[in-house]
Design an enzyme around this catalytic site. Structure first.
Site: not given
Length: 469
Positions: A381, A346
């Site tokens: 991802h 993050h």
């Protein structure tokens, strides 16, 4: 002093009374004895009958379990185990699945060496070329072009080498996982190093910035558990090697438990699902069945990597900043969940995608910058899933980009209370069930229904939609 006869009479008095009582009860016991014998014989017969029924039911249950196990593990030319010890070890732990998943691991580690050497040498040498003092001219332009060419070659090596090895050598999933995680990690670290060091180095040529960072700080950055480059980090005074060993042991235990979950809860359900006719009821039931192993896998990945693995490397390197995650399990919104689930990634996305996106947009359009973060994260991802499993099936892309983006903007930080936390966990259970169910079905469908001819559309079209024999 009493006479002897009196003592004898007093001693025999109670005994005589006992004999009279026993003689009085003799007739009653004589009548009860046959009833007691008959009752004992009846109970023995009932016990024998119950044992025979239980043995028959247990035998039938074990036969059914063995039949289902044989149906779930179709023979592929391998001989049956000659001793029941193999079956018992397979029941306790799926070592075959573990050995298959980490097959050709030495080849993956050998492939990692040039990837790491390229990351170690090329970005730092490119920065040194740009940092050489001198007027801006042809020589500086040549050095800048050479640095850019080296970086382009470095990016090509990191992007192409692991993909080529994985495809050409048909690496199994866990070995592919090692390569793709290192590929993404080294690319993100290379970008962070250049993003943090290049502006100061270019200003230093004009006498305003700082000098190029030291090679030792860059080498330490490549191993420490962070993706944001700094010249120095907070350090702990010593290394607790028992803490390091404990974290590595816990990470290994998580890997073994994940193999056990896949072998006991996923493979028996999805191995032959593509051979049965498709029905919506079967699909829904498979998703509901996969929610429990899916959430187990999510928690195991979180604990093994974000807690055990990163803390072990942080302890070995005496890295002091160990906020790798926060209390994401208490989140009442998906926006807070995304910020606290993986703080390491993050921070990188926030610094180099969100903030740089805002700077490019002139400080406006925060929604567009946030959408850019979701797009980059979803694509990466999906690329990781595609690399590890060996096929393209955009389940993760849709869940992360579409549903995750919608939940991020709808379940925002203004929602508080336990009910929102329960709703967040409900969506997590459902999302993990969808991922495990669909990816397992696609994995076995590509084994049961191979393509007669390899085409582009055949590779990108989900095989589980049509493979129902």
């Amino acid at each position: 002093m009493e006479p002897r006869g009196g003592r004898f009479r007093r001693r025999d008095g109670p005994k005589g009374e006992q004999e009279e009582r026993h003689s009085g009860k003799g007739n009653a016991e004589t009548h009860r004895a046959p009833d007691l014998v008959q009752w004992s014989q009846h109970m023995e017969a009932v016990k024998t009958q119950l044992l025979e029924q239980a043995q028959g039911q247990l035998t039938e249950l074990l036969d059914r379990v063995m039949w289902e196990a044989v149906q779930s593990y179709p023979q592929q030319g391998r001989p049956l185990p000659s001793t029941p010890l193999d079956s018992l070890s397979r029941l306790v732990l799926e070592f075959e699945l573990l050995i298959f998943s980490f097959g050709q691991l030495p080849l993956a580690l050998v492939t990692w060496v040039p990837m790491f050497l390229s990351t170690l040498l090329v970005p730092y040498q490119a920065l040194r070329l740009w940092a050489r003092p001198g007027p801006r001219g042809v020589a500086w332009a040549l050095r800048a072009g050479l640095g850019c060419s080296l970086l382009a070659a470095h990016a090509a090596v990191l992007c192409a080498l692991p993909v080529h090895v994985a495809v050409a050598q048909q690496l199994p999933p866990a070995s592919r996982c090692v390569l793709v995680f290192e590929q993404v990690r080294l690319l993100m670290k290379s970008y962070s190093f250049l993003r943090e060091a290049v502006p100061g180095t270019l200003r230093a040529r004009g006498g305003k910035g700082t000098q190029a960072p030291s090679f030792s700080s860059y080498l330490y950055f490549l191993f420490c558990p962070t993706l944001i480059y700094r010249e120095t980090y907070p350090r702990t005074p010593n290394v607790r090697w028992n803490y390091v060993a404990k974290n590595f042991a816990q990470a290994l235990g998580c890997v073994l438990y994940a193999c056990f979950i896949l072998g006991r809860l996923c493979i028996p359900v999805f191995a032959n699902m593509s051979r049965e006719p498709f029905s919506t009821r079967a699909l829904v039931l498979s998703i509901l069945h996969a929610t429990l192993p899916g959430i187990f896998m999510l928690l195991l990945i979180f604990f093994a990597f974000l807690h055990c693995w990163l803390n072990a490397f942080a302890e070995m390197l005496r890295f002091g900043d160990r906020m790798f995650y926060r209390d994401w399990w208490n989140s009442t919104s998906f926006s807070n969940y995304y910020r606290t689930w993986n703080v390491v990634v993050h921070d990188w996305l926030y610094s180099y995608v969100y903030q740089d996106g805002l700077w490019l947009l002139g400080g406006r359009a925060r929604g567009a910058a946030m959408l850019g973060v979701f797009l980059v994260s979803a694509v990466v991802h999906e690329y990781i899933f595609c690399f590890v499993l060996g096929f393209f099936y955009p389940v993760m892309l849709m869940l992360f980009l579409v549903f995750g983006g919608l939940l991020n903007f709808t379940m925002h930080d203004q929602h508080t209370g336990p009910a929102w936390n329960v709703l967040m966990w409900t969506f997590l259970f459902l999302g993990q069930g969808i991922q495990v169910s669909l990816y397992c079905q696609e994995w076995y469908a590509r084994q049961h229904c191979p393509l007669p001819q390899t085409t582009f559309w055949g590779l990108v079209t989900p095989r589980s939609w049509s493979c129902h024999t």
